[in-house]
Design a protein around this motif. Structure first.
Motif, mmCIF file in Angstrom:
data_model
loop_
_atom_site.group_PDB
_atom_site.id
_atom_site.type_symbol
_atom_site.label_atom_id
_atom_site.label_comp_id
_atom_site.label_asym_id
_atom_site.label_seq_id
_atom_site.Cartn_x
_atom_site.Cartn_y
_atom_site.Cartn_z
ATOM 1 N N ALA A 1 19.032 -4.337 5.807
ATOM 2 C CA ALA A 1 17.837 -4.861 6.483
ATOM 3 C C ALA A 1 18.096 -5.087 7.966
ATOM 4 C CB ALA A 1 17.401 -6.163 5.812
ATOM 5 N N ALA A 2 19.273 -5.593 8.288
ATOM 6 C CA ALA A 2 19.598 -5.877 9.687
ATOM 7 C C ALA A 2 19.686 -4.604 10.520
ATOM 8 C CB ALA A 2 20.904 -6.644 9.770
ATOM 9 N N GLN A 3 20.000 -3.497 9.863
ATOM 10 C CA GLN A 3 20.083 -2.212 10.562
ATOM 11 C C GLN A 3 18.711 -1.599 10.839
ATOM 12 O OE1 GLN A 3 22.557 0.098 7.961
ATOM 13 N NE2 GLN A 3 24.347 -1.217 8.256
ATOM 14 N N GLY B 1 0.851 -1.190 0.000
ATOM 15 C CA GLY B 1 0.000 0.000 0.000
ATOM 16 C C GLY B 1 0.884 1.236 0.000
ATOM 17 N N GLU B 2 0.387 2.302 -0.596
ATOM 18 C CA GLU B 2 1.218 3.485 -0.789
ATOM 19 C C GLU B 2 1.683 4.111 0.521
ATOM 20 O OE1 GLU B 2 1.061 7.778 -3.151
ATOM 21 O OE2 GLU B 2 -0.534 6.292 -3.439
ATOM 22 N N ALA B 3 0.814 4.178 1.515
ATOM 23 C CA ALA B 3 1.172 4.847 2.772
ATOM 24 C C ALA B 3 2.307 4.108 3.482
ATOM 25 C CB ALA B 3 -0.041 4.950 3.682
ATOM 26 N N ARG B 4 2.203 2.786 3.542
ATOM 27 C CA ARG B 4 3.255 2.014 4.224
ATOM 28 C C ARG B 4 4.546 2.036 3.411
ATOM 29 N NH1 ARG B 4 4.285 -1.117 8.379
ATOM 30 N NH2 ARG B 4 5.424 -3.094 8.150
ATOM 31 N N ARG B 5 4.437 2.014 2.095
ATOM 32 C CA ARG B 5 5.639 2.136 1.265
ATOM 33 C C ARG B 5 6.323 3.462 1.494
ATOM 34 N NH1 ARG B 5 7.008 5.990 -2.346
ATOM 35 N NH2 ARG B 5 5.000 5.800 -3.411
ATOM 36 N N GLU B 6 5.550 4.534 1.576
ATOM 37 C CA GLU B 6 6.156 5.846 1.820
ATOM 38 C C GLU B 6 6.864 5.872 3.166
ATOM 39 O OE1 GLU B 6 3.048 8.698 1.384
ATOM 40 O OE2 GLU B 6 3.195 8.742 -0.823
ATOM 41 N N ALA B 7 6.281 5.235 4.161
ATOM 42 C CA ALA B 7 6.928 5.178 5.479
ATOM 43 C C ALA B 7 8.257 4.435 5.394
ATOM 44 C CB ALA B 7 5.997 4.508 6.487
ATOM 45 N N LEU B 8 8.285 3.330 4.648
ATOM 46 C CA LEU B 8 9.527 2.574 4.476
ATOM 47 C C LEU B 8 10.583 3.414 3.770
ATOM 48 C CD1 LEU B 8 11.422 0.124 4.208
ATOM 49 C CD2 LEU B 8 10.021 -0.637 2.270
ATOM 50 N N ASP C 1 16.854 4.788 3.054
ATOM 51 C CA ASP C 1 17.173 5.273 1.707
ATOM 52 C C ASP C 1 17.581 4.078 0.844
ATOM 53 O OD1 ASP C 1 17.931 6.564 -0.590
ATOM 54 O OD2 ASP C 1 19.059 8.152 0.440
ATOM 55 N N LEU C 2 16.586 3.410 0.287
ATOM 56 C CA LEU C 2 16.848 2.206 -0.489
ATOM 57 C C LEU C 2 17.541 2.522 -1.809
ATOM 58 C CD1 LEU C 2 13.545 0.237 0.184
ATOM 59 C CD2 LEU C 2 15.803 -0.159 1.171
ATOM 60 N N HIS C 3 17.285 3.684 -2.363
ATOM 61 C CA HIS C 3 17.957 4.033 -3.613
ATOM 62 C C HIS C 3 19.450 4.294 -3.381
ATOM 63 C CE1 HIS C 3 14.572 3.948 -6.327
ATOM 64 N NE2 HIS C 3 13.842 4.572 -5.408
ATOM 65 N N ALA C 4 19.795 4.872 -2.227
ATOM 66 C CA ALA C 4 21.214 5.044 -1.902
ATOM 67 C C ALA C 4 21.880 3.687 -1.704
ATOM 68 C CB ALA C 4 21.371 5.903 -0.648
ATOM 69 N N TRP D 1 11.748 -3.071 9.425
ATOM 70 C CA TRP D 1 11.497 -3.202 7.997
ATOM 71 C C TRP D 1 12.352 -4.323 7.371
ATOM 72 C CZ3 TRP D 1 7.486 -0.544 6.311
ATOM 73 C CH2 TRP D 1 7.146 0.675 6.929
ATOM 74 N N GLU D 2 12.840 -5.236 8.202
ATOM 75 C CA GLU D 2 13.838 -6.191 7.716
ATOM 76 C C GLU D 2 13.322 -7.017 6.544
ATOM 77 O OE1 GLU D 2 17.182 -9.291 9.455
ATOM 78 O OE2 GLU D 2 15.599 -8.523 10.781
ATOM 79 N N ASP D 3 12.131 -7.560 6.670
ATOM 80 C CA ASP D 3 11.605 -8.402 5.589
ATOM 81 C C ASP D 3 11.424 -7.594 4.312
ATOM 82 O OD1 ASP D 3 11.573 -10.574 7.250
ATOM 83 O OD2 ASP D 3 9.421 -10.459 7.682
ATOM 84 N N GLU D 4 10.859 -6.406 4.447
ATOM 85 C CA GLU D 4 10.562 -5.583 3.276
ATOM 86 C C GLU D 4 11.836 -5.143 2.559
ATOM 87 O OE1 GLU D 4 7.106 -5.114 6.144
ATOM 88 O OE2 GLU D 4 9.292 -5.251 6.261
ATOM 89 N N ILE D 5 12.885 -4.837 3.304
ATOM 90 C CA ILE D 5 14.147 -4.439 2.678
ATOM 91 C C ILE D 5 14.766 -5.634 1.951
ATOM 92 C CG2 ILE D 5 16.502 -3.625 3.120
ATOM 93 C CD1 ILE D 5 15.283 -2.060 5.534
ATOM 94 N N ARG D 6 14.661 -6.808 2.526
ATOM 95 C CA ARG D 6 15.220 -7.998 1.874
ATOM 96 C C ARG D 6 14.553 -8.284 0.528
ATOM 97 N NH1 ARG D 6 16.724 -12.869 6.059
ATOM 98 N NH2 ARG D 6 18.348 -11.765 7.245
#
Length: 208
Positions: A63-65, A29-36, A41-44, A69-74
């Protein structure tokens, strides 16, 4: 203007759509994605991979840091083929028709080393370039001027003999500053028209 001796393709948003936010929106969902994306900074992180950092290790360390959001970053690693999709079929057709006519076709892409190797197992056309210039393997990313200079030195073609398309204007401007012929990619039909104008393809050959 000189007829190009070789055509140089960017990959993301030229041959494969690269819109990670779209995938995360669909799943979270857009709201939770924006929070992530506000929290991390996934693009960095991805830029570090493009510059040579190992793909899985970099994503998993990030993800470990961020335990929340560990699962979502993975997913950036584990679901990468879903983030880098779909194929841009008209562009792929143009690449193949250029090669069928004997026009050398290169890739110049900001891409991780092992990421690119994995991508080649997912997308057959990524193995079809005459030469693939991958930022992580070169130790430099676009739009640094040296990456264009390295390509010139390797292929032996003068700047004015190269026709380059990329979706990012800063990458196009850096190539143009070296004397390359360029096309700012926004849609495959515009790129098709540019290849016809360069007399590399006929109108029929440039069709989807």
């Amino acid at each position: 203007m000189q007829t190009p001796e070789a055509v140089v393709f960017d990959i993301g948003n030229v041959l494969i759509e690269w819109q990670p936010e779209r995938y995360y929106d669909a799943v979270l969902g857009e709201a939770r994605r924006e929070a992530l994306f506000d929290a991390v900074d996934l693009h960095a992180m991805n830029e570090r991979i493009d510059a040579g950092a190992p793909f899985r290790e970099t994503v998993y360390a990030t993800a470990a840091q961020h335990p929340m959001w560990e699962d979502e970053i993975r997913w950036w690693h584990d679901r990468w083929a879903k983030l880098a999709a779909p194929r841009i079929e008209h562009s792929i057709t143009l690449l193949r028709r250029l090669r069928a006519k004997g026009v050398p076709v290169f890739a110049l892409t900001n891409f991780g080393d092992d990421t690119f190797a994995y991508a080649q197992t997912q997308y057959d056309f990524l193995a079809e370039f005459d030469r693939a210039y991958v930022s992580a393997r070169m130790g430099v990313t676009k739009p640094a001027p040296v990456i264009y200079q390295m390509l010139e030195a390797d292929c032996g073609i003068a700047p004015e003999g190269l026709l380059f398309t990329d979706d990012r204007l800063e990458n196009i401007e850096a190539a143009a500053a070296r004397g390359w012929q360029t096309h700012h990619f926004t849609h495959p039909q515009g790129w098709a028209d540019r290849l016809v104008a360069a007399q590399l393809l006929t109108d029929k050959e440039a069709m989807p």
